[in-house]
Enzyme design. Structure first.
Site, mmCIF file in Angstrom:
data_model
loop_
_atom_site.group_PDB
_atom_site.id
_atom_site.type_symbol
_atom_site.label_atom_id
_atom_site.label_comp_id
_atom_site.label_asym_id
_atom_site.label_seq_id
_atom_site.Cartn_x
_atom_site.Cartn_y
_atom_site.Cartn_z
ATOM 1 C CB ALA A 121 7.608 17.833 101.178
ATOM 2 C CD GLU A 126 5.675 16.180 108.126
ATOM 3 O OE1 GLU A 126 4.857 15.279 109.249
ATOM 4 O OE2 GLU A 126 5.887 15.799 107.401
ATOM 5 C CG ASN A 127 11.590 18.437 109.298
ATOM 6 O OD1 ASN A 127 11.744 17.345 110.123
ATOM 7 N ND2 ASN A 127 12.524 17.977 108.369
ATOM 8 C CD GLU A 152 5.207 18.923 103.675
ATOM 9 O OE1 GLU A 152 5.227 18.391 104.789
ATOM 10 O OE2 GLU A 152 4.592 17.690 102.789
ATOM 11 C CG HIS A 154 1.573 17.709 108.167
ATOM 12 N ND1 HIS A 154 1.559 16.885 108.764
ATOM 13 C CD2 HIS A 154 2.129 17.175 106.420
ATOM 14 C CE1 HIS A 154 0.914 15.020 108.198
ATOM 15 N NE2 HIS A 154 1.481 16.050 106.927
ATOM 16 C CD GLU A 174 0.381 12.605 106.001
ATOM 17 O OE1 GLU A 174 0.050 13.606 105.173
ATOM 18 O OE2 GLU A 174 2.323 12.684 106.276
#
Length: 430
Positions: free
Chosen positions: A303, A305-306, A330, A333, A352
């Protein structure tokens, strides 16, 4: 549900082993001084990047993107006579020019440029600037180029998709790959807004990590706008046979037609629950929408996290446990990583570690799981362990939640180093 959260979290740093107003936010100070980033060859400390615009024409047959990039810049140093951008040997730079309103006149110049070697993952695009561009002057750099087979751009034949019907394209910028997508200050220390226009063949849907999007059906052109500053690695694009379904008041799932029913059933209603829990802990969700797009099994990680559009591998639909863990991670994030970003990759734990801590606070609020029982030996968990230690120093989890909310509010849309976190922590509890 306890067993679901005893598994490790996979994110942008983990390879797959198996199958206020917006204008005010933009004008606020950019946060702490830029540190040295050894992964970037650019001279980003000498410039302010105010906006980035891309015009992209996607050619699936040639596996190329014909592109025009426009950088809105301000020179911060009086003696800076060159602009150095991170680039890649796979990019064919066709021309570079500049525009500037200098001395009450509109000027434009073709510019001399060269591509110098840097590392195996990138090159330096060195651009000679005209003498007319002085310190604190607004100017534009226009770069015309063609992409080739670079590490950020993934082309898939129809046979490599779930539906086997149409070609597929996605980009992956983390952590230093987007310099093979567009020349840039490829460092998390630099953030800017961006816009893009994308032309694709009929029948192909395009999505980007952007707050706004429109589609001109007559010209088959997609237009995107990201209204909040983001680092280069969070600019992402996907194009293919994609359809969508709403799963909440501000969330939508995108997938190939053969996967949409399963994806919708897995996430319908739950994403909003997780977003609301996160907002109660860390403050308002600032990216407006939270959509999820499921990518073919070729996606190189689990995955990513855009902002506004989480990329996630479709294989994960086979496991409810991994799906829950990764989507919540995500979402976390959105606050820790996207809003407040590590200024260099040497301090990636700031994103992170905090995101892992936030993920486990969200799971505690929604599922009643005690995050202290979830520590494991994966290397990126070291950041979580330190953040968890800080929370224990406070003696009150809710009090530490208040600290994290204040931390996001102070540093959102900037990039930070570890000293900024620790200094703010000590000041907050002094």
């Amino acid at each position: 549900m306890a067993a679901a959260f005893e598994r490790p979290t996979f994110c942008c740093c983990r390879k797959v082993v198996t199958g206020s107003s917006k204008s005010e936010e933009r004008s606020r100070p950019r946060g702490p001084p830029c540190p040295v980033d050894i992964a970037s060859s650019s001279n980003f400390q000498h410039f302010e990047l105010r906006h980035l615009h891309l015009e992209l024409e996607v050619n699936f047959v040639r596996r190329q993107i014909e592109a025009v990039e426009v950088l809105d810049l301000v020179s911060l140093e009086p003696a800076t006579r060159s602009l150095v951008l991170d680039s890649h040997q796979s990019l064919l730079i066709r021309s570079v020019s500049a525009k500037c309103s200098c001395n009450s006149a509109h000027n434009s110049w073709p510019l001399i440029h060269r591509l110098d070697p840097f590392t195996d993952y990138g090159s330096s695009l060195v651009i000679t600037l005209p003498a007319a561009i002085k310190a604190h002057t607004n100017f534009q750099i226009i770069i015309k180029y063609t992409t080739a087979d670079g590490p950020a751009i993934w082309w898939l034949d129809p046979e490599l998709t779930s539906g086997n019907s149409k070609p597929f394209l996605f980009t992956h910028g983390h952590s230093v790959c987007n310099r093979s997508f567009f020349p840039c200050f490829d460092t998390p220390a630099v953030k800017s807004t961006y816009s893009a226009t994308v032309m694709v063949p009929p029948g192909i849907k395009v999505l980007m990590s952007a707050t706004q999007s429109t589609f001109d059906e007559q010209e088959n052109i997609y237009r995107f706008q990201m209204e909040y500053p983001v680092p280069a690695y969070l600019l992402a694009l996907v194009a293919g046979d994609l359809i969508s379904a709403d799963i909440g008041p501000r969330s939508r799932v995108w997938a190939e037609p053969c996967l949409l029913k399963m994806a919708t059933a897995k996430l319908n209603g739950t994403v909003e629950r997780w977003l609301s829990a996160a907002e109660n802990l860390f403050g308002p969700y600032m990216w407006e929408r939270y959509d999820v797009v499921f990518l073919p099994p070729s996606f190189p990680i689990v995955a990513m996290e855009n902002p506004c559009l989480t990329f996630i591998i479709s294989c994960i639909l086979e496991s409810d446990e991994f799906l829950i863990i990764d989507v919540i991670h995500e979402i976390a994030h959105s606050w820790f990583g996207n809003a407040v970003t590590n200024a260099t990759w040497e301090e990636m734990w700031l994103s992170e570690g905090l995101a892992t801590y936030a993920q486990r606070r969200i799971t505690t609020e929604t599922y009643g799981v005690n995050p202290s029982s979830l520590m494991n030996l994966f290397t990126y968990e070291k950041g979580f362990c330190f953040v968890y230690y800080l929370s224990q120093l406070c003696g009150d989890t809710k009090c530490f939640d208040s600290f994290l909310r204040a931390y996001v509010e102070k540093f959102k849309f900037t990039s930070v180093v570890a000293g900024d976190l620790l200094e703010f922590f000590l000041g907050f509890f002094s």
